[in-house]
Design a protein around this motif. Structure first.
Motif, PDB file in Angstrom:
ATOM      1  N   GLU A  14       8.973  -3.898 -11.109  1.00  0.00           N
ATOM      2  CA  GLU A  14       9.038  -3.042 -10.027  1.00  0.00           C
ATOM      3  C   GLU A  14       8.442  -1.788 -10.303  1.00  0.00           C
ATOM      4  OE1 GLU A  14      11.522  -4.872 -10.855  1.00  0.00           O
ATOM      5  OE2 GLU A  14      12.011  -6.224  -8.907  1.00  0.00           O
ATOM      6  N   ARG A  15       8.666  -1.252 -11.708  1.00  0.00           N
ATOM      7  CA  ARG A  15       8.117   0.139 -11.613  1.00  0.00           C
ATOM      8  C   ARG A  15       6.451   0.101 -11.510  1.00  0.00           C
ATOM      9  NH1 ARG A  15      10.239   3.278 -16.795  1.00  0.00           N
ATOM     10  NH2 ARG A  15       8.685   4.617 -16.126  1.00  0.00           N
ATOM     11  N   PHE A  16       6.089  -0.909 -11.993  1.00  0.00           N
ATOM     12  CA  PHE A  16       4.641  -1.158 -12.202  1.00  0.00           C
ATOM     13  C   PHE A  16       4.168  -1.141 -10.665  1.00  0.00           C
ATOM     14  CE2 PHE A  16       0.990  -3.813 -11.774  1.00  0.00           C
ATOM     15  CZ  PHE A  16       0.016  -3.089 -12.556  1.00  0.00           C
ATOM     16  N   ILE A  17       4.730  -1.639  -9.985  1.00  0.00           N
ATOM     17  CA  ILE A  17       4.279  -1.820  -8.451  1.00  0.00           C
ATOM     18  C   ILE A  17       4.333  -0.437  -7.963  1.00  0.00           C
ATOM     19  CG2 ILE A  17       5.087  -2.675  -6.285  1.00  0.00           C
ATOM     20  CD1 ILE A  17       5.813  -5.197  -7.649  1.00  0.00           C
ATOM     21  N   ASN A  18       5.645   0.321  -8.027  1.00  0.00           N
ATOM     22  CA  ASN A  18       5.678   1.625  -7.577  1.00  0.00           C
ATOM     23  C   ASN A  18       4.376   2.405  -7.789  1.00  0.00           C
ATOM     24  OD1 ASN A  18       7.727   1.152  -5.666  1.00  0.00           O
ATOM     25  ND2 ASN A  18       9.065   1.762  -7.475  1.00  0.00           N
ATOM     26  N   LEU A  19       4.024   2.559  -9.282  1.00  0.00           N
ATOM     27  CA  LEU A  19       2.922   3.229  -9.768  1.00  0.00           C
ATOM     28  C   LEU A  19       1.713   2.950  -9.112  1.00  0.00           C
ATOM     29  CD1 LEU A  19       3.825   3.247 -13.597  1.00  0.00           C
ATOM     30  CD2 LEU A  19       4.167   5.257 -12.071  1.00  0.00           C
ATOM     31  N   GLN A  59       0.811  -1.184   0.018  1.00  0.00           N
ATOM     32  CA  GLN A  59      -0.113  -0.088   0.143  1.00  0.00           C
ATOM     33  C   GLN A  59       0.940   1.094  -0.071  1.00  0.00           C
ATOM     34  OE1 GLN A  59      -2.145  -0.800   3.395  1.00  0.00           O
ATOM     35  NE2 GLN A  59      -3.893  -1.582   2.425  1.00  0.00           N
ATOM     36  N   ALA A  60       0.224   2.366  -0.026  1.00  0.00           N
ATOM     37  CA  ALA A  60       1.010   3.701  -0.104  1.00  0.00           C
ATOM     38  C   ALA A  60       1.711   3.516   1.008  1.00  0.00           C
ATOM     39  CB  ALA A  60       0.026   4.774  -0.265  1.00  0.00           C
ATOM     40  N   GLU A  61       1.106   3.342   2.281  1.00  0.00           N
ATOM     41  CA  GLU A  61       1.829   3.562   3.518  1.00  0.00           C
ATOM     42  C   GLU A  61       2.752   2.385   4.026  1.00  0.00           C
ATOM     43  OE1 GLU A  61      -1.696   3.328   3.644  1.00  0.00           O
ATOM     44  OE2 GLU A  61      -1.772   5.322   2.672  1.00  0.00           O
ATOM     45  N   GLN A  62       2.564   1.345   3.693  1.00  0.00           N
ATOM     46  CA  GLN A  62       3.244   0.166   4.284  1.00  0.00           C
ATOM     47  C   GLN A  62       3.389  -0.950   3.126  1.00  0.00           C
ATOM     48  OE1 GLN A  62       0.350  -0.698   7.251  1.00  0.00           O
ATOM     49  NE2 GLN A  62      -0.219  -2.466   6.171  1.00  0.00           N
ATOM     50  N   ILE A 115       1.662   4.682  -5.699  1.00  0.00           N
ATOM     51  CA  ILE A 115       1.322   5.949  -5.820  1.00  0.00           C
ATOM     52  C   ILE A 115      -0.231   6.123  -6.134  1.00  0.00           C
ATOM     53  CG2 ILE A 115       1.784   7.999  -7.452  1.00  0.00           C
ATOM     54  CD1 ILE A 115       4.812   6.758  -7.690  1.00  0.00           C
ATOM     55  N   GLU A 116      -0.578   5.338  -7.052  1.00  0.00           N
ATOM     56  CA  GLU A 116      -2.237   5.409  -7.437  1.00  0.00           C
ATOM     57  C   GLU A 116      -2.809   4.780  -6.222  1.00  0.00           C
ATOM     58  OE1 GLU A 116      -3.901   6.621 -10.309  1.00  0.00           O
ATOM     59  OE2 GLU A 116      -1.992   7.685 -10.759  1.00  0.00           O
ATOM     60  N   GLN A 117      -2.454   4.649  -5.234  1.00  0.00           N
ATOM     61  CA  GLN A 117      -3.168   4.092  -4.227  1.00  0.00           C
ATOM     62  C   GLN A 117      -4.080   2.680  -4.602  1.00  0.00           C
ATOM     63  OE1 GLN A 117      -4.669   6.040  -1.018  1.00  0.00           O
ATOM     64  NE2 GLN A 117      -2.644   7.102  -1.122  1.00  0.00           N
ATOM     65  N   ILE A 118      -3.385   1.878  -5.465  1.00  0.00           N
ATOM     66  CA  ILE A 118      -3.979   0.726  -5.788  1.00  0.00           C
ATOM     67  C   ILE A 118      -3.239  -0.446  -4.982  1.00  0.00           C
ATOM     68  CG2 ILE A 118      -3.961  -0.921  -7.875  1.00  0.00           C
ATOM     69  CD1 ILE A 118      -4.193   1.298  -9.756  1.00  0.00           C
ATOM     70  N   LEU A 119      -4.105  -1.239  -4.317  1.00  0.00           N
ATOM     71  CA  LEU A 119      -3.777  -2.345  -3.296  1.00  0.00           C
ATOM     72  C   LEU A 119      -3.097  -3.398  -3.971  1.00  0.00           C
ATOM     73  CD1 LEU A 119      -3.618  -3.197  -0.458  1.00  0.00           C
ATOM     74  CD2 LEU A 119      -5.661  -4.004  -0.631  1.00  0.00           C
ATOM     75  N   LEU A 120      -2.097  -4.024  -3.885  1.00  0.00           N
ATOM     76  CA  LEU A 120      -1.707  -5.216  -4.283  1.00  0.00           C
ATOM     77  C   LEU A 120      -1.369  -6.236  -3.098  1.00  0.00           C
ATOM     78  CD1 LEU A 120       0.961  -4.002  -7.068  1.00  0.00           C
ATOM     79  CD2 LEU A 120      -1.339  -4.860  -7.548  1.00  0.00           C
TER      80      LEU A 120
END
Lengths: 91, 404
Positions: B22-27, A74-77, B30-35
Motif C-alpha cells: 500500500e505504501r507503494f500505491i500511496n507514493l 489517482q491523486a484526486e480520486q 503522490i507522484e501522480q502516477i495512474l494505477l
C-alpha cells in the motif's frame, strides 16, 4: 476553529457554493453496491479484497466488502469496485 | 477515449510484492502516477500501469521496499516491437499495399454504355488507338483528347464522356438521331383491310381501284408503275406496249369505309368472390416417411374458404431426390356476394365491353362515322348479349415492296 468552519459552512450555503470545495471534505459517491468513488482523499492505508482503508482529511474511511478492487487510482480520486457491504466513517 | 490513450501509450501489468504494498500505491498517488485495476492475490498487489509511468517507478520501488515484476504487456508499443521482429510479415504488408496501389492505377476494363445502333467496335478501336485499353495506366490517359477523337471519327456519335470508376473506364456515348432514310425501293400500295373505297389521292404510281369499289385485304390499290406516256393510237389498231413500265414506289392516300363488329355479354345475376384477407396456414414437413406438422389445422373456422396448396421440394440434384419436403396449405376466407342487375344496367355494361373490344382494333387515325348497337335476343334469360357495329373512314394503304 470550529466556529470558523461553521461560519464558512453557512456562507457557502448562502452563496450556493458546493460545500465540499469550501470545506475541503471528501466526496463519496456510491453506485448501488458495485462502485464507490472517493474524491479528495489523502491516500490509501490498507488494501485487501475484503477491506479498503482510505485516509481522509480528518479520520479514515473503512470499506468492507467482497472481491474489492481499486479500479482507478489517482491523486484526486479512488474508485473501489466489487461488492460493497459496509462503509464506516471513522473520525 | 481514455482506453484508447492507454492503448496507444502501452500498459504494463505488474505484481508488487513486499511487506507494505500500500505504501507503494500511496507514493504513486503522490507522484501522480495512474494505477488501475488493482487486485490483491495472496499478499501481493496486481496493478496496471502506463508504460511511460513504468519507467518512473524505480525510485518509488526502492523507497517502499517492494519488488515489482512485469506480468503482461498490452498496447501499441508492444505490437510494434513484436512486428519489428517479424520482418517478413512487414515486407508482406508493404508489398500488399504497394501492389494494391500499382494494380489500381491500371485500367482493367473498358466499358461502353449508351449505344443503340452504333457498333461498339469502332469506338473501342478509336479508344485503343489513343491509349484507352485494358492494361494502360490511368494517369497517362488524356480523356478529353480521346473524347474529341471519338466524336470526330465516328459521325453517328453526338457526345462522348469518359470517366473512371476504380479500375474500370466507362465510355458514355450519346448517339445522334439520324433522319430516317427513305426507302426508295419500288413498291405497290395494297389494302390492309376490307372496305369500300371512298377517297383516292395518288401521289406516285397508278391507281388500280375506283371510288366506290369494294376491296379485300391484300388487294392492289396503287400500282408501282410510272405513268405511261399517252399513246396516240389509231382506231382499229391494237396498242402495242413494247416498253416495260418503269417500276417506282407507289405513294398515295386511299381512304375507305371499314366496318368493325364487337360483341360482349353480361350476366344479370352474378356472383363475385372477394378475399377477406384472413387466412390460416398449415405446414407439414415430410422427413423420409415421417410427417411433422408444424401448424396443424384440422378444419378452418371460416364459413367459405378457398384452399391453396404449395408444395415445396429441394431441386433435384443428380437425379437424387432429397427426402425432405414440405407442404404448405393456405386456407383463405372468402366472401361471395350475389349481384342482380337490371336489364338496362347489364346492357350498358355489355355495350361498354363490346365497344372496348372494338376500339382496340380501330387505329387512332381512323375517323368514326357511324356506330350503333343491337341487343341480340336469346332464349336464355340470364344473359344480355350486345353487338356493336362501328363504321370508320381510314387510310387502308400499306406499302409492299415489289420483289424483282
Amino acid at each position: 476553529m470550529l466556529r470558523r468552519k461553521g461560519k464558512l459552512q453557512s456562507l457557502a450555503g448562502f452563496l450556493e457554493i458546493p460545500q465540499d470545495i469550501v470545506m475541503d471534505l471528501p466526496r463519496i459517491t456510491m453506485l448501488g453496491n458495485k462502485q464507490l468513488l472517493v474524491e479528495n482523499h489523502k491516500g490509501i492505508i490498507e488494501y485487501t479484497p475484503s477491506l479498503v482503508r482510505i485516509k481522509l482529511n480528518q479520520g479514515e474511511l473503512f470499506i468492507y466488502g467482497e472481491k474489492l478492487t481499486l479500479g482507478n487510482l489517482q491523486a484526486e480520486q479512488i474508485l473501489v469496485e466489487g461488492v460493497v457491504q459496509k462503509v464506516n466513517y471513522d473520525i | 477515449m481514455i482506453y484508447n490513450a492507454k492503448y496507444l501509450c502501452g500498459a504494463v501489468k505488474i505484481r508488487i510484492s513486499g511487506s507494505m504494498p500500500e505504501r507503494f500505491i500511496n507514493l504513486c498517488i503522490i507522484e501522480q502516477i495512474l494505477l488501475w485495476g488493482i487486485t490483491k492475490i495472496d499478499e501481493d498487489l496486481i496493478a496496471w500501469i502506463r508504460l511511460d509511468d513504468f519507467f518512473r517507478i524505480r525510485p518509488l520501488v526502492i523507497a517502499s521496499h517492494t519488488k515489482v515484476k512485469v506480468l503482461a504487456q498490452r498496447g501499441l508499443p508492444f505490437v510494434v516491437k513484436r512486428a519489428k521482429r517479424r520482418k517478413t510479415l512487414m515486407v508482406g504488408v508493404i508489398l500488399f499495399f504497394a501492389l494494391l496501389y500499382t494494380l489500381s492505377s491500371y485500367i482493367w476494363f473498358v466499358e461502353i454504355t449508351g449505344l443503340k445502333n452504333v457498333p461498339d467496335q469502332g469506338i473501342r478501336y478509336v479508344a485503343e488507338q489513343y491509349g484507352l485499353r485494358p492494361g494502360s495506366i490511368k494517369n497517362g490517359i488524356n480523356s478529353k483528347a480521346i473524347e474529341r477523337e471519338i466524336e470526330l471519327q465516328i459521325p453517328e456519335v453526338a457526345w462522348v464522356g469518359i470517366n473512371f470508376t476504380g479500375t474500370r473506364a466507362v465510355i458514355e456515348v450519346v448517339e445522334k438521331t439520324m433522319p430516317k432514310q427513305e426507302d426508295k425501293a419500288p413498291a405497290h400500295l395494297v389494302a390492309c383491310k376490307d372496305g369500300v373505297i371512298s377517297e383516292i389521292i395518288v401521289l406516285a404510281g397508278q391507281a388500280a381501284v375506283k371510288n366506290g369499289n369494294t376491296v379485300k385485304k391484300g388487294d392492289l390499290l396503287i400500282k408501282g408503275f410510272a405513268l405511261e406516256p399517252v399513246q396516240i393510237g389509231v382506231e382499229g389498231q391494237p396498242l402495242i406496249n413494247t416498253i416495260q413500265p418503269e417500276l417506282i414506289r407507289a405513294q398515295g392516300i386511299i381512304k375507305a369505309r371499314v366496318w368493325y363488329e364487337g360483341y360482349a355479354e353480361t350476366e344479370l345475376k352474378q356472383t363475385t368472390i372477394t378475399r377477406t384477407g384472413n387466412q390460416q396456414m398449415a405446414v407439414i414437413m415430410k422427413l423420409g416417411s415421417n410427417e411433422v406438422a408444424f401448424n396443424e389445422i384440422p378444419e378452418p373456422s371460416y364459413e367459405e374458404f378457398e384452399t391453396e396448396i404449395i408444395y415445396k421440394q429441394w431441386p433435384l440434384w443428380r437425379n437424387r431426390q432429397l427426402a425432405v419436403e414440405s407442404t404448405i396449405t393456405i386456407y383463405r376466407e372468402i366472401n361471395s356476394t350475389h349481384i342482380e342487375k337490371s336489364i338496362e344496367q347489364a346492357r350498358n355494361e355489355a355495350y361498354n365491353k363490346a365497344l372496348q373490344a372494338v376500339q382496340s382494333n380501330i387505329p387512332e387515325t381512323a375517323q368514326i362515322v357511324v356506330h350503333n348497337y343491337e341487343v341480340v335476343k336469346t332464349p336464355e334469360e340470364n344473359i344480355v348479349r350486345v353487338k356493336v357495329n362501328v363504321e370508320t373512314i381510314e387510310d387502308i394503304g400499306q406499302t409492299i415492296n415489289i420483289s424483282q
